[in-house]
Design a protein around this motif. Structure first.
Motif, PDB file in Angstrom:
ATOM      1  N   SER A  19       0.825  -1.213   0.000  1.00 40.10           N
ATOM      2  CA  SER A  19       0.000   0.000   0.000  1.00 40.10           C
ATOM      3  C   SER A  19       0.853   1.253   0.000  1.00 40.10           C
ATOM      4  O   SER A  19       0.458   2.292  -0.552  1.00 40.10           O
ATOM      5  N   ARG A  20       2.038   1.181   0.606  1.00 43.58           N
ATOM      6  CA  ARG A  20       2.927   2.343   0.659  1.00 43.58           C
ATOM      7  C   ARG A  20       3.597   2.620  -0.687  1.00 43.58           C
ATOM      8  O   ARG A  20       4.173   3.692  -0.886  1.00 43.58           O
ATOM      9  N   GLU A  79       0.307   5.428  -4.749  1.00 46.05           N
ATOM     10  CA  GLU A  79       0.013   6.823  -4.423  1.00 46.05           C
ATOM     11  C   GLU A  79      -1.470   7.119  -4.610  1.00 46.05           C
ATOM     12  O   GLU A  79      -2.176   6.442  -5.361  1.00 46.05           O
ATOM     13  N   ASP A  80      -1.943   8.142  -3.916  1.00 43.82           N
ATOM     14  CA  ASP A  80      -3.315   8.615  -4.124  1.00 43.82           C
ATOM     15  C   ASP A  80      -3.534   8.925  -5.603  1.00 43.82           C
ATOM     16  O   ASP A  80      -2.647   9.460  -6.276  1.00 43.82           O
ATOM     17  N   GLU A 121      -3.906   6.850  -8.092  1.00 43.09           N
ATOM     18  CA  GLU A 121      -3.449   5.842  -9.053  1.00 43.09           C
ATOM     19  C   GLU A 121      -4.604   4.982  -9.564  1.00 43.09           C
ATOM     20  O   GLU A 121      -5.621   4.798  -8.893  1.00 43.09           O
ATOM     21  N   HIS A 161      -6.196   5.562   1.374  1.00 49.14           N
ATOM     22  CA  HIS A 161      -5.841   6.301   0.170  1.00 49.14           C
ATOM     23  C   HIS A 161      -7.051   7.043  -0.389  1.00 49.14           C
ATOM     24  O   HIS A 161      -8.199   6.717  -0.079  1.00 49.14           O
TER      25      HIS A 161
END
Length: 252
Positions: free
Chosen positions: A86-87, A90-91, A93, A113
């Motif tokens: 999850s890291r 990015e927001d 995507e 996110h």
């Protein structure tokens, strides 16, 4: 060790060896044979193993365990893997999430996110992410499998051909030097269609997937860009990954 942990270890040993003696399992787990027999009795009742003459085996050694059991297997490891994946996202995507226990945990980890465009053929993943902040969720149609509520077939394949994705995350049945493997032929064409339309392919699996063989070849190792797992891959797989120029990330 709890009863559920012992049962997971029993299933792991059987999948690895095919057939195990009750006495050998008891010895490896440092418990009595009577304790192991009680655990096996519960597994037999669920249809997960078959016991005959002091030995235990899988009812069909080419199949995966039921989905609800896969969600419990190596749960902490899968959650750690999912958090790491999850890291990397990015927001905003566009992300494809493949049906699987680890990718279900990835979906949960992505709930923080924003503005994701999610493509999936998993009803469970769709339900997890559809209420996210600004998310758009597109689910492939087709025949739903009873085990994991995933859609499969020509309709699902045609659906995915309409999109391009930034990141595709797979939780595949097995990973070994021969490539990415699974247990269902229906996965092959669909997964290949997704891989062709993804800028980045992440395979998220726990170490147990290194011990399984799989029966259907999905793709060569070169098809993925990153392997995220919880233990160092075996030496032969590590060498194959290096040869294929594929990175791997170990989280714990």
């Amino acid at each position: 060790m709890s009863a559920s942990s012992r049962q997971q270890e029993i299933l792991r040993a059987i999948r690895l060896k095919g057939t195990c003696a009750v006495s050998d399992i008891a010895s490896s787990l440092s418990v009595s044979e009577e304790t192991i027999r009680r655990d096996i009795k519960l597994l037999v009742a669920e249809g997960l193993v078959i016991k005959t003459h002091g030995k235990v085996t899988m009812p069909d050694d080419v199949k995966e365990p039921p989905f609800h059991l896969r969600m419990q297997e190596n749960m902490d490891a899968k959650i750690n893997i999912a958090t790491a994946v999850s890291r990397l996202i990015e927001d905003g995507e566009t992300v494809f999430l493949h049906p699987g226990s680890t990718t279900n945990y990835v979906a949960r980890a992505l709930c923080d996110h924003r503005d994701l465009v999610i493509l999936t053929n998993s009803a469970e993943i769709s339900r997890t992410l559809v209420s996210g902040d600004g998310n758009e969720v597109y689910m492939a149609g087709g025949l739903l499998r009873t085990d994991d509520a995933a859609s499969v077939g020509p309709t699902a394949i045609e659906f995915i051909k309409n999109f391009r994705v930034k990141t595709a995350v797979f939780s595949i049945g097995a990973v070994n030097p021969d490539g990415l493997m699974d247990f269902r032929l229906s996965e092959k064409e669909f997964c290949q269609a997704v891989i062709e339309r993804a800028e980045r392919v992440i395979v998220a699996v726990d170490h147990a997937k290194f011990e399984r063989k799989g029966i259907v070849h999905i793709a060569n190792l070169e098809a993925m860009d990153l392997l995220v797992t919880n233990q160092e891959p075996p030496a032969d797989l590590k060498a194959a990954l290096e040869s294929a120029d594929v990175d791997y990330l170990v989280v714990n």
